[in-house]
Structures are given as structure tokens and as C-alpha cells.
Design a protein around this motif. Structure first.
Motif, PDB file in Angstrom:
ATOM      1  N   THR A  15       0.846  -1.174  -0.062  1.00  0.00           N
ATOM      2  CA  THR A  15      -0.115  -0.013   0.011  1.00  0.00           C
ATOM      3  C   THR A  15       0.922   1.222  -0.119  1.00  0.00           C
ATOM      4  O   THR A  15       0.650   2.279  -1.007  1.00  0.00           O
ATOM      5  CB  THR A  15      -0.869  -0.080   1.168  1.00  0.00           C
ATOM      6  OG1 THR A  15      -1.733  -1.259   1.040  1.00  0.00           O
ATOM      7  CG2 THR A  15      -1.859   1.248   1.323  1.00  0.00           C
ATOM      8  N   ALA A  16       2.036   1.226   0.888  1.00  0.00           N
ATOM      9  CA  ALA A  16       2.754   2.426   0.773  1.00  0.00           C
ATOM     10  C   ALA A  16       3.431   2.561  -0.601  1.00  0.00           C
ATOM     11  O   ALA A  16       3.549   3.783  -0.787  1.00  0.00           O
ATOM     12  CB  ALA A  16       3.847   2.102   2.147  1.00  0.00           C
ATOM     13  N   ALA A  17       4.010   1.595  -1.250  1.00  0.00           N
ATOM     14  CA  ALA A  17       4.586   1.660  -2.561  1.00  0.00           C
ATOM     15  C   ALA A  17       3.522   2.152  -3.741  1.00  0.00           C
ATOM     16  O   ALA A  17       4.208   2.847  -4.440  1.00  0.00           O
ATOM     17  CB  ALA A  17       5.071   0.267  -2.799  1.00  0.00           C
TER      18      ALA A  17
ATOM     19  N   SER B 228      -6.899  -0.666   8.382  1.00  0.00           N
ATOM     20  CA  SER B 228      -8.038  -0.207   7.405  1.00  0.00           C
ATOM     21  C   SER B 228      -8.922   0.821   7.846  1.00  0.00           C
ATOM     22  O   SER B 228      -9.060   1.925   7.138  1.00  0.00           O
ATOM     23  CB  SER B 228      -9.111  -1.640   7.019  1.00  0.00           C
ATOM     24  OG  SER B 228      -8.183  -2.791   6.509  1.00  0.00           O
ATOM     25  N   LEU B 229      -9.218   0.872   9.136  1.00  0.00           N
ATOM     26  CA  LEU B 229     -10.009   1.790   9.636  1.00  0.00           C
ATOM     27  C   LEU B 229      -9.112   3.176   9.797  1.00  0.00           C
ATOM     28  O   LEU B 229      -9.982   4.501   9.352  1.00  0.00           O
ATOM     29  CB  LEU B 229     -10.461   1.572  11.154  1.00  0.00           C
ATOM     30  CG  LEU B 229     -11.652   0.547  11.361  1.00  0.00           C
ATOM     31  CD1 LEU B 229     -11.713   0.371  12.798  1.00  0.00           C
ATOM     32  CD2 LEU B 229     -12.924   1.264  10.856  1.00  0.00           C
ATOM     33  N   THR B 230      -7.987   3.234  10.178  1.00  0.00           N
ATOM     34  CA  THR B 230      -7.105   4.259  10.189  1.00  0.00           C
ATOM     35  C   THR B 230      -6.776   4.874   8.982  1.00  0.00           C
ATOM     36  O   THR B 230      -6.661   6.005   8.622  1.00  0.00           O
ATOM     37  CB  THR B 230      -6.026   4.023  11.364  1.00  0.00           C
ATOM     38  OG1 THR B 230      -5.249   3.007  11.097  1.00  0.00           O
ATOM     39  CG2 THR B 230      -6.445   3.838  12.753  1.00  0.00           C
ATOM     40  N   LEU B 231      -6.353   3.971   8.040  1.00  0.00           N
ATOM     41  CA  LEU B 231      -5.853   4.616   6.768  1.00  0.00           C
ATOM     42  C   LEU B 231      -7.224   5.070   6.226  1.00  0.00           C
ATOM     43  O   LEU B 231      -7.114   6.031   5.354  1.00  0.00           O
ATOM     44  CB  LEU B 231      -5.505   3.314   5.889  1.00  0.00           C
ATOM     45  CG  LEU B 231      -5.072   3.515   4.570  1.00  0.00           C
ATOM     46  CD1 LEU B 231      -3.660   4.436   4.706  1.00  0.00           C
ATOM     47  CD2 LEU B 231      -4.574   2.331   3.602  1.00  0.00           C
ATOM     48  N   ARG B 232      -8.483   4.533   6.069  1.00  0.00           N
ATOM     49  CA  ARG B 232      -9.481   5.194   5.664  1.00  0.00           C
ATOM     50  C   ARG B 232      -9.743   6.629   6.111  1.00  0.00           C
ATOM     51  O   ARG B 232      -9.885   7.710   5.318  1.00  0.00           O
ATOM     52  CB  ARG B 232     -10.672   4.384   5.803  1.00  0.00           C
ATOM     53  CG  ARG B 232     -12.056   5.011   5.249  1.00  0.00           C
ATOM     54  CD  ARG B 232     -12.995   3.931   5.725  1.00  0.00           C
ATOM     55  NE  ARG B 232     -12.944   2.595   5.227  1.00  0.00           N
ATOM     56  CZ  ARG B 232     -12.881   1.519   6.022  1.00  0.00           C
ATOM     57  NH1 ARG B 232     -13.119   1.717   7.425  1.00  0.00           N
ATOM     58  NH2 ARG B 232     -12.673   0.280   5.823  1.00  0.00           N
TER      59      ARG B 232
ATOM     60  N   VAL C 157     -10.933   3.130   0.836  1.00  0.00           N
ATOM     61  CA  VAL C 157     -10.336   1.991   1.557  1.00  0.00           C
ATOM     62  C   VAL C 157     -11.535   1.110   2.032  1.00  0.00           C
ATOM     63  O   VAL C 157     -12.610   1.486   2.652  1.00  0.00           O
ATOM     64  CB  VAL C 157      -9.550   2.366   3.033  1.00  0.00           C
ATOM     65  CG1 VAL C 157      -9.082   1.082   3.443  1.00  0.00           C
ATOM     66  CG2 VAL C 157      -8.251   3.274   2.422  1.00  0.00           C
ATOM     67  N   ILE C 158     -11.510  -0.233   1.628  1.00  0.00           N
ATOM     68  CA  ILE C 158     -12.621  -0.944   1.783  1.00  0.00           C
ATOM     69  C   ILE C 158     -12.104  -2.456   2.435  1.00  0.00           C
ATOM     70  O   ILE C 158     -11.122  -2.773   1.870  1.00  0.00           O
ATOM     71  CB  ILE C 158     -13.409  -1.357   0.620  1.00  0.00           C
ATOM     72  CG1 ILE C 158     -13.925  -0.015  -0.245  1.00  0.00           C
ATOM     73  CG2 ILE C 158     -14.296  -2.411   0.661  1.00  0.00           C
ATOM     74  CD1 ILE C 158     -14.460  -0.459  -1.437  1.00  0.00           C
ATOM     75  N   GLU C 159     -12.809  -2.845   3.472  1.00  0.00           N
ATOM     76  CA  GLU C 159     -12.050  -4.080   4.159  1.00  0.00           C
ATOM     77  C   GLU C 159     -13.100  -5.039   3.591  1.00  0.00           C
ATOM     78  O   GLU C 159     -14.308  -4.999   4.010  1.00  0.00           O
ATOM     79  CB  GLU C 159     -11.973  -3.734   5.607  1.00  0.00           C
ATOM     80  CG  GLU C 159     -11.760  -5.114   6.430  1.00  0.00           C
ATOM     81  CD  GLU C 159     -11.757  -4.930   7.934  1.00  0.00           C
ATOM     82  OE1 GLU C 159     -11.596  -5.555   8.527  1.00  0.00           O
ATOM     83  OE2 GLU C 159     -12.008  -3.678   8.250  1.00  0.00           O
TER      84      GLU C 159
END
Length: 252
Positions: free
Chosen positions: A119-121, A163-167, A177-179
Motif C-alpha cells: 500500500t505504501a509503495a 483499514s479503519l485508520t488508513l480510511r 479504503v474497503i475491508e
């Protein structure tokens, strides 16, 4: 998330949930790219699905993930979605197994560090797109852990938190962002026996329900099929202890 007109990268796309999602998105006309460790297995999938592409990636190798991301973006500059699906699930007998720590470290590298690294890349590229999506794959065991797989359960809990925090951090950007939260599904994640276990949700039924949610509820941030709701909402429903016993009797 729109389910057509995408260029989608799916890790762990050579089997199980990853392959089934790849084929479902491919059937909708998306450009699908799958990754995995073994080129020959990836080739079998792409030959069965003309137009699908593949790249080899070692999910445990940080340098390989970075180089892999660069290659995929260079080859497919329209890339606008990734499904971080690759994962392993191994039993751990903590008090007695001499290889417990090795299993734990491999599980963390594959299930947690790899999605974060990929994801970072990809994020700098995604932020330049009109619309982009990061999809993570957690598990019902993120909410009700399985005693036999403590590190797997812990990595999936971490993926949920990530996922929560990235969203939240990306809410003002074009990246959503979908989990995806699978229940126990008929795949070979823990061996051939799982693929035919009547207690597991049939893979085709799981994928059908996931695609229906993504298609008809495009604003859904957690894709939780009905079969998984008892685990996902066990705390809210005051049923955690009951569901914990149920999960660990199934997998005893």
C-alpha cells in the motif's frame, strides 16, 4: 467502489479467494493483474483467463515488494485498485512447538507487513488517480480469534485497525479504503480438507455475495457477508463468549 473500468492488482491471486475475486472482476471487463510466488501457478490462471496478467512477488521480501510495485505501475499506469489478499494461516502450539516463533514471524511478514508495504509503495501513484481503491482482506477471526492460530488472528485484527485508520487519513483524497471480512470459506488456506469442509462457506457463494455488495452497495466500507456477521458483531450483540466457543469448537 465501482466494479467496472478498473485496473486491479490482486495479491495471492493464484488460488482461493484471490483467484475467485480475480476471475469475478475479470468477467466484468476489468484489467486484472494477479501476483504470487510461483510463476507456473500464475500462468495456469492467466491461460484460463485470457487478458489477465501476472507478476511474481515474494510477500515476505520488503525490497521485492517495492520493486514489484514499480514494475506493475510502469506496465499498467492506469492501475487504480489493489486487493491485499495474500496470506498464510498456520497452527501454532505456543508452549511446545520449537518453530512457533518462526511461524509467527512469517505470518506477520506475509499477512500484515506485506499489505502495509505494498500500500505504501502504491499510494503515491493512487493519489494521482481520479479514483482509486485500497481493499484489504481481514477475517471474522479479527473479531473472534481462533485459539489454534493466535498470530493469524492477531494479524487480521491489525489489518482491521489499519483499514479503519488508513480510511480516516485518506478521507479527503481520491483513495477509498474497503475491508473485506471473510468467514470460514472452502479454500485450501489450511489444507485440502478445508476446501470440502461442509462447515465452511462455499467459495462461489462467498464471492457472489461479496461482488453483490461491492456492486449494489458501493459506499459500503466493510464487506461483511451474512455468514460472517455473528463474528463481526459478536461484541455489539453481547455474544462474544458464545461465538468464541463456537468458533473454537469448529476448529478444534
Amino acid at each position: 467502489m465501482k466494479t467496472t473500468g478498473n485496473t486491479i492488482l490482486i495479491t495471492g491471486g493464484s488460488s482461493g479467494i484471490g483467484r475467485a475475486l480475480a476471475e469475478a472482476f475479470h468477467a466484468l471487463g476489468n484489467q486484472v493483474i494477479i501476483s504470487g510466488r510461483r510463476a507456473n501457478v500464475l500462468d495456469e490462471v492467466t491461460k484460463a483467463n485470457p487478458g489477465m496478467a501476472s507478476f511474481v512477488m515474494d510477500a515476505t521480501d520488503a525490497a521485492d515488494i517495492s520493486a514489484f510495485a514499480d514494475k506493475v505501475v510502469a506496465a499498467y499506469p492506469a492501475l487504480n485498485a489493489v486487493i491485499n489478499n495474500a496470506g498464510i494461516m498456520k497452527n501454532e502450539a505456543i508452549p511446545s512447538a520449537p518453530d512457533y516463533l518462526a511461524i509467527a514471524e512469517e505470518t506477520i511478514a506475509t499477512n500484515l507487513l506485506a499489505p502495509i508495504r505494498l500500500t505504501a509503495a502504491l499510494l503515491p501513484h493512487f493519489l494521482k488517480q481520479k479514483n482509486a481503491t485500497v481493499l484489504t482482506v481481514s477475517s471474522g477471526l479479527a473479531f473472534v480469534p481462533m485459539v489454534a492460530t493466535p498470530t493469524y488472528s492477531a494479524t487480521k485484527s491489525a489489518i482491521h485497525a489499519y483499514s479503519l485508520t488508513l480510511r480516516e487519513q485518506l478521507k479527503a483524497t481520491p483513495v477509498e479504503v474497503i475491508e473485506i471480512v471473510p468467514p470460514y470459506v472452502q479454500t485450501t488456506l489450511q489444507g485440502e480438507h478445508q476446501a470440502t469442509d461442509e462447515r465452511a462457506m462455499p467459495l462461489e457463494a462467498f464471492i457472489t455475495e461479496v461482488m453483490d455488495i461491492l456492486t449494489n452497495r458501493p459506499d459500503e466500507k466493510e464487506v461483511v457477508v451474512e455468514r460472517c456477521k455473528p463474528l463481526r458483531f459478536s461484541v455489539e450483540n453481547g455474544a462474544f463468549d458464545k461465538v468464541f466457543q463456537m468458533v473454537n469448537s469448529i476448529h478444534a
